[in-house]
Design a protein around this motif. Structure first.
Motif, PDB file in Angstrom:
ATOM      1  N   GLN B  35       0.811  -1.224   0.000  1.00 13.75           N
ATOM      2  CA  GLN B  35       0.000   0.000   0.000  1.00 13.75           C
ATOM      3  C   GLN B  35       0.843   1.272   0.000  1.00 13.75           C
ATOM      4  OE1 GLN B  35      -3.539  -0.207  -0.367  1.00 13.75           O
ATOM      5  NE2 GLN B  35      -2.447  -2.022  -1.054  1.00 13.75           N
ATOM      6  N   SER B  36       2.062   1.164   0.422  1.00 14.52           N
ATOM      7  CA  SER B  36       2.956   2.323   0.323  1.00 14.52           C
ATOM      8  C   SER B  36       3.975   2.110  -0.779  1.00 14.52           C
ATOM      9  CB  SER B  36       3.698   2.543   1.650  1.00 14.52           C
ATOM     10  OG  SER B  36       2.777   2.855   2.659  1.00 14.52           O
ATOM     11  N   LEU B  37       4.376   0.866  -0.970  1.00 15.96           N
ATOM     12  CA  LEU B  37       5.437   0.614  -1.949  1.00 15.96           C
ATOM     13  C   LEU B  37       4.944   0.802  -3.387  1.00 15.96           C
ATOM     14  CD1 LEU B  37       8.348  -0.205  -2.369  1.00 15.96           C
ATOM     15  CD2 LEU B  37       7.638  -2.588  -2.454  1.00 15.96           C
ATOM     16  N   GLY B 110      -2.714  -3.399   3.994  1.00 16.74           N
ATOM     17  CA  GLY B 110      -1.544  -2.851   4.678  1.00 16.74           C
ATOM     18  C   GLY B 110      -1.218  -3.637   5.946  1.00 16.74           C
ATOM     19  N   THR B 111       0.077  -3.761   6.242  1.00 18.35           N
ATOM     20  CA  THR B 111       0.523  -4.543   7.396  1.00 18.35           C
ATOM     21  C   THR B 111       1.221  -3.650   8.409  1.00 18.35           C
ATOM     22  OG1 THR B 111       2.705  -4.968   6.442  1.00 18.35           O
ATOM     23  CG2 THR B 111       0.945  -6.512   5.854  1.00 18.35           C
ATOM     24  N   ILE B 112       1.291  -4.147   9.637  1.00 15.19           N
ATOM     25  CA  ILE B 112       1.954  -3.363  10.681  1.00 15.19           C
ATOM     26  C   ILE B 112       3.449  -3.271  10.399  1.00 15.19           C
ATOM     27  CG2 ILE B 112       2.222  -5.346  12.267  1.00 15.19           C
ATOM     28  CD1 ILE B 112       1.673  -3.278  14.562  1.00 15.19           C
ATOM     29  N   GLY B 113       4.019  -4.377   9.883  1.00 15.09           N
ATOM     30  CA  GLY B 113       5.453  -4.342   9.563  1.00 15.09           C
ATOM     31  C   GLY B 113       5.737  -3.326   8.469  1.00 15.09           C
ATOM     32  N   GLY B 114       4.875  -3.304   7.467  1.00 12.38           N
ATOM     33  CA  GLY B 114       5.051  -2.347   6.371  1.00 12.38           C
ATOM     34  C   GLY B 114       4.931  -0.926   6.867  1.00 12.38           C
ATOM     35  N   SER B 115       3.964  -0.701   7.748  1.00 16.08           N
ATOM     36  CA  SER B 115       3.766   0.649   8.258  1.00 16.08           C
ATOM     37  C   SER B 115       4.986   1.102   9.050  1.00 16.08           C
ATOM     38  CB  SER B 115       2.512   0.698   9.125  1.00 16.08           C
ATOM     39  OG  SER B 115       2.358   1.983   9.660  1.00 16.08           O
ATOM     40  N   LEU B 116       5.498   0.215   9.912  1.00 19.95           N
ATOM     41  CA  LEU B 116       6.668   0.599  10.718  1.00 19.95           C
ATOM     42  C   LEU B 116       7.899   0.774   9.826  1.00 19.95           C
ATOM     43  CD1 LEU B 116       6.139  -1.736  13.822  1.00 19.95           C
ATOM     44  CD2 LEU B 116       5.568   0.704  13.604  1.00 19.95           C
ATOM     45  N   GLU B 165      17.889  -6.698   6.119  1.00 23.21           N
ATOM     46  CA  GLU B 165      17.055  -7.079   7.266  1.00 23.21           C
ATOM     47  C   GLU B 165      15.563  -7.023   6.938  1.00 23.21           C
ATOM     48  OE1 GLU B 165      19.346  -5.968  11.401  1.00 23.21           O
ATOM     49  OE2 GLU B 165      18.645  -4.295  10.163  1.00 23.21           O
ATOM     50  N   ILE B 166      14.860  -7.936   7.595  1.00 20.87           N
ATOM     51  CA  ILE B 166      13.405  -7.909   7.550  1.00 20.87           C
ATOM     52  C   ILE B 166      12.907  -7.665   8.966  1.00 20.87           C
ATOM     53  CG2 ILE B 166      11.315  -9.285   7.168  1.00 20.87           C
ATOM     54  CD1 ILE B 166      12.714 -10.761   4.971  1.00 20.87           C
ATOM     55  N   LEU B 167      11.925  -6.774   9.059  1.00 15.35           N
ATOM     56  CA  LEU B 167      11.272  -6.583  10.348  1.00 15.35           C
ATOM     57  C   LEU B 167      10.266  -7.726  10.458  1.00 15.35           C
ATOM     58  CD1 LEU B 167       9.727  -3.166  11.497  1.00 15.35           C
ATOM     59  CD2 LEU B 167       8.729  -5.360  12.083  1.00 15.35           C
ATOM     60  N   ARG B 190     -11.961  11.982   6.631  1.00 15.12           N
ATOM     61  CA  ARG B 190     -11.851  10.643   7.223  1.00 15.12           C
ATOM     62  C   ARG B 190     -10.828   9.835   6.440  1.00 15.12           C
ATOM     63  NH1 ARG B 190     -16.820  12.210   7.612  1.00 15.12           N
ATOM     64  NH2 ARG B 190     -18.152  11.739   9.397  1.00 15.12           N
ATOM     65  N   GLY B 191      -9.885   9.227   7.150  1.00  9.77           N
ATOM     66  CA  GLY B 191      -8.947   8.325   6.480  1.00  9.77           C
ATOM     67  C   GLY B 191      -7.700   8.991   5.947  1.00  9.77           C
ATOM     68  N   ASP B 192      -7.672  10.322   5.922  1.00 10.51           N
ATOM     69  CA  ASP B 192      -6.445  10.987   5.476  1.00 10.51           C
ATOM     70  C   ASP B 192      -5.338  10.793   6.505  1.00 10.51           C
ATOM     71  OD1 ASP B 192      -7.324  11.988   3.104  1.00 10.51           O
ATOM     72  OD2 ASP B 192      -7.893  13.955   3.904  1.00 10.51           O
ATOM     73  N   PHE B 193      -4.100  10.849   6.042  1.00 13.12           N
ATOM     74  CA  PHE B 193      -2.986  10.933   6.990  1.00 13.12           C
ATOM     75  C   PHE B 193      -3.237  12.144   7.886  1.00 13.12           C
ATOM     76  CE2 PHE B 193      -0.379   8.138   4.242  1.00 13.12           C
ATOM     77  CZ  PHE B 193       0.190   7.359   5.230  1.00 13.12           C
ATOM     78  N   ALA B 194      -2.915  11.984   9.141  1.00 17.45           N
ATOM     79  CA  ALA B 194      -3.230  13.029  10.107  1.00 17.45           C
ATOM     80  C   ALA B 194      -2.333  14.249   9.911  1.00 17.45           C
ATOM     81  CB  ALA B 194      -3.051  12.493  11.520  1.00 17.45           C
TER      82      ALA B 194
END
Ligand SMILES: Cc1cc2nc3c(=O)[nH]c(=O)nc-3n(C[C@H](O)[C@H](O)[C@H](O)COP(=O)(O)OP(=O)(O)OC[C@H]3O[C@@H](n4cnc5c(N)ncnc54)[C@H](O)[C@@H]3O)c2cc1C
Lengths: 777, 278
Positions: B35-37, B110-116, B165-167, B190-194
Motif C-alpha cells: 500500500q505504500s510501496l 496494509g501490514t503493521i510491519g510495512g507501516s513501521l 534485514e526484515i522486520l 476521514r482516512g487521510d494521513f493526520a
C-alpha cells in the motif's frame, strides 16, 4: 408519459456492472503507447534534446520532438473575435524553444507499452536553461515582471470594463457600503476517468479514426482535420463511455493532438491515457481569481450599485479553441445578476503566467460571481441590521421586472427567485436553526447557515462562438430512423459523460412519437454517424438536443400517421400514436411496427404525395438569445471546529428552476453532483504551486477532493417555469449545483464565526486559513 | 505512471526470504501489503530490481501472547489488528488508532510491519508502538536484533533497518489493568494521513505517562517534557498543554504551516486530557 418520469438510465446498469467501455478498455492490433517528457520547470529555454538513448531502448518505436512533427501539424492561437484585443500567442503541439509551464510536453516517446514509453521518457536528456517564472497575476502585471511571450509588451492578456449607470454617484449617496477582497484559488475538474485517446491512421485513405474520452466529437473532428491537414470527412471521432468530463474534455489538448500526429507519422494506432499526475499538471485548470468588490445600499436596504474588479489569468496561453476569457467574462457580467440595482461596473483583467492553461470547468465563472455578490449581501445585511434573507427578497428581480436585460448585459426571460426562496424556507426551518445555533454557541459549538441565490446561464446560443470565429456548433440536429421492426434509432449531437442526456433524449423521442421508452435507442458520440452538433457542455444537452429531438420525433410521428391514415382511409387528425399503436379514440388500428414494415418493404402501397420518410432530420438553434437562464437558491449549514479549523458540512438544500424537467431523478443527481463539486472548491480542492511555479499537489494525497464521508445530505426541490423560447420548455441544469455551493458554504462559515468577530473570503477554506482568520495561529 | 520493470520473487520461508535479501541487498525491496510501496514504484520514486514478496511467510501473520508481552507478526494486517479481541483487550490504543488509517481497502492489505518499516512520520501505528514502548525484531541471514521504537525511527522514511534485514515482529509489553490508552488525531477528511496525532499511554491517574506524537516531526516522537511534567504533577495539565506544542518540529509545509501543527498538538493534548476527566 415518459417526459417528466424519473426513469433510470440504461447506461448505468452497464457501468455499474463493470462493463463500461472506456478508451483505455479498447485495444487493437499493432497498438503503441505514448508517454511524454514534460517540463520540470515553469519557465525554461530548451537548449538541446538528446533522444539517442531513448531511441535505442528496446521497445521504443519513436521519440518525437517539435522538430520531428512540425511539418505534420499546424500551430494555433486562442483567438476570439468578440474579444479582438485579447492576446493570442502561437501554440505548438510540442514546445519548440521555450517551455512556459511545468508539465508542458517537449517530447513524446512511442513504445510497445506505456511502461517502456515511460522508461524511454526517462532517457530523454533535455538541456534546460531555467528562466525566471511568474506565478501570480499581480506579479505578472508588474512593469519589470519577466515576460512569457517575447513579442508582447508585458503579460497582460486582456482587460475590459463593463459599465451601466453611474456607480460613482451611487456609492457617494449610499447609506451603507459592503466591501470585500476575495481569493478563489486554482483547481480543476478531476474526472474519475482521466483524459485518453486512441488515434488510428490509414495512410492509403488519409483516414484518421479517433476514440477519445471527450465531450465534443464534432469539434475535435474539425480541429484534427484542420491542424493535420486532412479532409474533414476522413476524420472520425468516437467518444465511447466517458467517465466524467466537467469541461476538462471539451478543449484541444496538445498531448492528445500529438497522439494523432504520431499515428499519422507511424501509421500505427497510438494510445495515450493521461495518468493522474499528468492530469493535475496538464489538464485545464479553473478559477484562480482575485476579486475586489463592493455593494452600495440605500439606508432602507435597496441595492444601489455593485463594483467588481476581477484579476485572473489564462495560464501560459489561451485555451483553444474556446479561449480562457469566459470565466472572467461571466464574473464581470453575472455578479449580482439576481438583483435589481441599476448601477454596475466590472473590470476584468487577465494575465499570462507560468502555469497550466485555464479553461472551462463546470459552471464557468458562476460560483465566483455568486459567492462575491452573496457574501456582500450578508455583509451589507450586518451593516444594515437587516435579516439577510429579507434583504435578498427585497432586492430580487421579480414579476414585472421581466423580461429584462441585466446591468451586466444578460437577458432574463424570467427568474423565479421569490418562489425558490419561499420553497426553501418551507423546507428548512430557519428560526429553529437559529435557536439551536444560539444554544450551541453558548457551549462553544459554532454552526452557521449560508444562503446563496444564483442564476445559471445555460444552453448558449450560436452567436457567441459563431461570431467568435470558432468552429463550435450551438445548433443541434437530430436524426431519427424508424427501423423495419418498428423500433427507433435516434442520432443526437449531444454526448453523454455520465449525466444521462441519452436517457433524456430517449424520453423526449418516446413521448413525442408515442412509443414505449424501450422502443427508442439513442446513438451519440460519433462524429461520422451523428449529425453535426455541439456535444455536451454549458448545460446545453436537454435544452438544445432535447428540442431538436422533439422536432424530429414530431416529424416522424406526422409521417407515421400520414401513412396510417392513407392505409386506413382516415383523416390523420383523428389518429394518435400511443404506446406504439395507432389509435383512433379508444380504437386500436395498427402497430407502428406494421407501418414500419409496410413503409420499408411494401412502399408501393403508400400513394405518392404523402410524407412517408421514415428517416427524418430536424434541427434547433436559438436566435437572438445568448443564454437560457435558470435560477435557484442554495442553503447550507456547517459546523466549524474553531480549535482545528475543520469545517464540516451538515446539510445542503437546493431549490432550483431549470424550466421543464425531463427526468427528475437525473436532474436531482446532477444537482447533487454539482453541489459536491462546489463544496470541493469551497473546502478542499486546490492546485498549489511553490514560488517557482512547481506544482505541489500532484496526487490525491495532496489534492483533496470531496469524499462521501464528509458530504452532507443534499435535498433538492424544483420550481418549474418552462421557457417560452422552445416547445420543450427546458433550461439547462448541469451546472446549477456548482454555481451556488461555494457562496452558500462561504456564507455559512462566516455566519458560524461571526460571533468571534472574524471573517474569511478565501476559498478553499482550509483549516490553517480559518484559524488565521480567527487569530488562533 | 507505470513502475519500471522488476523481477518478482516469492519466498516460501523466512530463511529463503533472508537469503534473497542477502543476495540482492540494495537492489531488492520487500513487499508486504504494497500500500505504500506500489505508489512509490509507480511514481518511480523507487526502482528496485527485485521485489521480494513476503506474503507467504505464515509465521509472520501471528499475534502471539508471551509472558508479559504480546508479539505482533509483521504481516498482521490493519484489519486483523482491528478484529483481534486480544489486541482490543490489551491495547485498546491500537483499536482506536486503526480506525484512522485510510479506508477498508487499504486496511485489508496494509501490514503493521510495512507501516513501521515505511516510517511515515504521520503513520498511526508507529506512534502507538512508541507510546506502548515496543521493540521490533529485525532479522537477517546473519542474525537478529531487537531495537526499541525510539531507536528504530531515524527520520522521514528512515529507520534502523539495514538493507538485508526484515522486520519480523513488534513486541509490546503488557500494561497493568486500569491504565489509560487514548488515541486522537486531526485529519482533513476521514482516512487521510493526520495533520497531527497523539497517543497517550499511562497508568491509572496519569501515572508515568507516555505521550507519542505523529505528523509533527520527521518521525514519531515522545513529548518528553510534557511527560516529565505530568509524571511529577498529574494535575499540571494546563502547563503540559501549553508546552507540548514547543516540543515538536513540524516540516515547513505551506499547506499546513508549522504554527498550525503546533497549535493542533495543544488542541489534541487538551482533548485527550478532557477524556480523562469524567
Ligand atoms: C490511500 C492510502 C491512504 C493511507 N492512509 C494511511 C493513514 O492514514 N495512516 C497510515 O498509517 N497509513 C496509511 N496508508 C499506508 C498504509 O497504512 C500502508 O499499508 C503501510 O504504510 C505500509 O504497509 P504495507 O504492508 O502496505 O507495506 P508495503 O507497501 O508493502 O511496504 C512499505 C515499505 O516497507 C518495506 N517493508 C514492508 N514490510 C517490511 C518488513 N516486514 N520488513 C522490512 N521492510 C518492510 C517495503 O520494502 C517498503 O519500503 C495509506 C495508504 C494508502 C494507499
Amino acid at each position: 408519459m415518459s417526459i417528466g418520469a424519473g426513469v433510470p438510465r440504461d447506461r448505468a446498469k452497464r457501468l455499474l456492472g463493470g462493463r463500461g467501455r472506456f478508451v483505455d478498455d479498447i485495444s487493437m492490433p499493432r497498438l503503441l503507447h505514448l508517454a511524454f517528457v514534460r517540463s520540470p520547470y515553469a519557465h525554461a529555454r530548451i537548449e538541446a534534446i538528446d533522444c539517442l538513448a531513448a531511441r535505442a531502448l528496446k521497445g521504443v518505436v519513436a521519440v518525437l520532438t517539435a522538430a520531428e512533427i512540425s511539418d505534420a501539424v499546424a500551430s494555433w492561437r486562442a483567438e476570439h473575435k468578440l474579444f479582438p484585443t485579447m492576446a493570442a500567442p502561437e501554440q505548438f503541439a510540442l514546445a519548440t524553444d521555450v517551455v512556459r509551464w511545468q508539465g508542458e510536453a517537449v517530447a513524446a516517446v512511442v513504445a510497445e507499452s506505456r511502461a517502456v514509453a515511460e522508461d524511454g521518457a526517462e532517457l530523454v536528456a533535455v538541456a534546460w536553461a531555467e528562466l525566471p517564472a511568474v506565478v501570480d497575476a499581480k506579479d505578472a502585471l508588474a512593469p519589470d515582471a519577466p515576460r512569457l511571450h517575447d513579442h508582447m509588451d508585458g503579460n497582460l492578456a486582456y482587460t475590459a470594463e463593463i459599465a451601466a449607470g453611474d456607480t460613482k454617484a451611487a456609492f457617494e449617496r449610499a447609506g451603507h457600503v459592503a466591501e470585500e477582497h476575495f481569493r478563489f484559488h486554482r483547481h480543476t475538474g478531476v474526472s474519475l476517468e482521466p483524459r485518453g485517446i486512441i488515434a488510428e491512421f490509414e495512410p492509403s485513405e488519409d483516414r484518421l479514426t479517433v476514440h477519445q474520452s471527450h465531450q465534443t466529437p464534432h469539434q475535435q473532428q474539425d480541429l484534427y482535420a484542420r491542424l493535420l491537414g486532412l479532409p474533414e470527412h476522413k476524420v472520425r471521432v468516437i467518444c465511447p463511455d466517458v467517465g466524467g468530463a466537467f469541461g476538462l474534455k471539451h478543449h484541444l489538448m496538445a498531448d492528445e493532438l500529438v497522439a494523432c500526429v504520431a499515428a499519422k507519422l507511424l501509421a500505427r494506432p497510438i494510445k495515450y491515457i493521461a495518468d493522474r499526475l499528468e492530469s493535475f499538471l496538464a489538464d485545464v485548470h479553473c478559477r484562480d481569481h482575485e476579486v475586489t468588490a463592493r455593494m452600495a445600499f440605500s439606508a432602507s436596504g435597496d441595492i444601489l450599485a455593485i463594483e467588481v474588479d476581477d484579476l485572473f489569468n489564462a495560464g501560459a496561453y489561451g485555451q483553444y479553441p474556446r479561449t480562457s476569457i469566459a470565466e472572467g467574462n461571466q464574473i464581470s457580467r453575472l455578479t449580482g445578476a439576481p438583483y435589481g440595482h441599476e448601477h454596475y461596473r466590472a473590470n476584468l483583467t487577465m494575465a499570462f503566467l507560468n502555469k497550466s492553461i485555464l479553461g472551462h470547468i463546470r459552471s464557468v465563472g458562476h460560483p465566483i460571481a455568486c459567492a462575491v455578490a452573496e457574501r456582500l449581501i450578508d455583509l451589507g445585511a450586518a451593516k444594515l441590521g437587516l435579516d439577510p434573507i429579507e434583504l435578498r427578497r427585497r432586492n430580487y428581480l421579480h414579476g414585472d421586472d421581466f423580461p429584462r436585460t441585466s446591468v451586466g448585459g444578460i437577458e432574463f426571460e424570467y427568474l423565479s427567485l421569490r418562489d425558490c426562496l419561499d420553497k426553501a424556507l418551507a423546507m428548512f426551518d430557519v428560526p429553529r436553526f437559529r435557536e439551536k445555533q444560539a444554544a450551541l454557541r453558548a457551549k462553544g459549538v459554532y454552526q452557521g447557515l449560508g444562503i446563496a441565490t444564483f442564476v445559471e446561464l445555460t444552453a448558449i446560443g450560436p452567436e457567441y462562438y459563431g461570431e467568435g470565429g470558432q468552429h463550435i456548433s450551438a445548433q443541434e440536429t437530430c436524426q431519427i430512423r424508424l427501423e423495419a421492426s418498428g423500433l427507433v434509432r435516434c442520432y443526437t449531437g449531444a454526448t453523454d459523460q455520465g449525466q444521462g442526456i441519452d436517457t433524456g433524449v430517449q424520453q423526449v423521442v418516446a413521448a413525442t412519437l408515442g412509443v414505449p421508452l424501450e422502443a427508442v435507442e439513442v446513438v451519440s458520440g460519433d462524429s461520422a454517424l451523428c449529425p453535426v452538433g455541439g456535444g455536451s457542455w454549458g448545460s446545453r444537452g436537454a435544452a438544445l438536443a432535447g428540442e431538436a429531438a422533439l422536432r424530429a420525433a414530431a416529424t416522424l410521428r406526422r409521417n407515421v400517421l400520414s401513412i396510417a391514415a392513407s392505409l386506413l382511409q382516415k383523416d390523420p387528425a383523428d389518429l394518435d400514436i400511443r404506446a406504439g399503436w395507432v389509435m383512433e379514440a379508444a380504437t386500436t388500428h395498427m402497430s407502428v411496427a406494421e407501418i414500419a414494415r409496410i413503409g420499408h418493404f411494401q412502399p408501393y402501397s403508400i400513394p405518392d404525395g404523402i410524407a412517408a420518410d421514415l428517416t427524418v432530420v430536424e434541427r434547433y438553434a436559438s436566435k437572438d438569445r445568448l443564454f437560457l437562464a435558470g435560477n435557484g437558491i442554495q442553503l447550507a449549514t456547517i459546523e466549524v471546529d474553531v480549535d482545528s479549523g475543520i469545517v464540516t458540512p451538515l446539510r445542503h438544500l437546493v431549490v432550483h428552476d431549470c424550466g421543464r424537467i425531463l427526468n427528475p431523478m437525473l436532474v436531482r443527481e446532477q444537482i447533487r453532483g454539482g453541489v459536491v463539486q462546489g463544496i470541493g472548491s469551497a473546502l478542499y480542492e486546490e492546485l498549489r504551486y511553490d514560488n517557482g511555479g512547481h506544482l505541489l499537489t500532484g496526487s490525491f494525497a495532496d489534492y483533496l477532493v470531496p469524499m462521501a464521508g464528509e458530504m452532507p445530505d443534499i435535498d433538492v426541490a424544483h420550481i418549474e417555469t418552462p421557457t417560452a423560447t422552445s416547445q420543450l420548455g427546458v433550461k439547462g441544469a448541469g451546472e446549477a449545483g456548482t454555481a451556488g455551493a461555494v457562496g452558500a458554504i462561504l456564507n455559512a462559515v462566516n455566519d458560524a464565526i461571526a460571533p468571534l468577530d472574524a471573517t474569511i473570503a478565501e476559498v478553499p477554506v482550509t483549516p490553517p486559513r480559518l484559524l488565521k482568520a480567527l487569530g488562533r495561529i | 505512471m507505470k513502475a519500471p520493470d522488476f523481477e518478482y520473487l516469492r519466498p516460501e520461508t523466512l530463511a529463503e526470504a533472508l537469503a534473497m535479501l542477502a543476495r540482492h541487498g540494495e537492489d531488492g525491496a520487500i513487499i508486504a501489503g504494497g500500500q505504500s510501496l506500489l505508489p512509490l514504484l509507480h511514481f518511480r520514486l523507487a526502482a528496485p530490481a527485485y521485489l521480494i514478496d513476503i506474503g507467504r511467510l505464515e509465521p509472520l501473520k501471528q499475534i502471539v501472547e508471551g509472558d508479559g508481552y504480546i508479539e505482533i507478526g509483521a504481516l498482521v494486517r490493519h484489519c486483523e489488528l482491528a478484529a483481534s479481541a486480544l489486541i482490543g483487550r490489551e491495547f485498546p490504543l491500537l483499536h482506536q488508532a486503526v480506525e484512522h488509517i485510510a479506508h477498508p481497502g487499504v486496511r485489508h492489505r496494509g501490514t503493521i510491519g510495512g507501516s513501521l518499516a515505511m516510517a511515515d512520520p504521520a503513520a498511526e501505528l508507529g506512534a502507538c508502538c512508541l507510546a506502548l514502548a515496543g521493540d521490533v525484531l529485525l532479522q537477517s541471514a546473519a542474525g537478529q536484533r531487537w531495537v526499541g521504537m525510539a531507536d528504530f525511527f531515524a527520520g522521514i522514511y528512515e529507520t534502523a533497518l539495514a538493507a538485508d534485514e526484515i522486520l519480523t515482529a513488534v513486541r509490546l509489553p503488557r500494561r497493568g489493568h486500569g491504565g489509560i490508552q487514548i488515541f486522537n488525531e486531526v485529519a482533513r477528511r476521514r482516512g487521510d494521513f493526520a495533520m497531527a496525532g497523539l497517543a497517550l499511554v499511562s497508568d491509572r491517574g496519569l501515572g508515568s505517562p507516555r505521550l507519542a506524537l505523529l505528523g509533527v516531526s520527521d518521525r514519531p516522537i515522545l513529548a518528553v517534557r510534557a511527560m516529565a511534567l505530568l509524571s511529577q504533577d498529574p494535575t499540571a495539565t494546563e502547563a503540559a498543554i501549553a508546552l507540548i506544542g514547543d516540543e515538536v518540529d513540524p516540516a515547513d509545509d505551506p499547506a499546513y504551516p508549522p504554527a498550525y501543527r503546533r497549535h493542533l498538538v495543544g488542541v489534541l493534548m487538551r482533548r485527550t486530557l478532557a477524556e480523562l476527566s469524567p
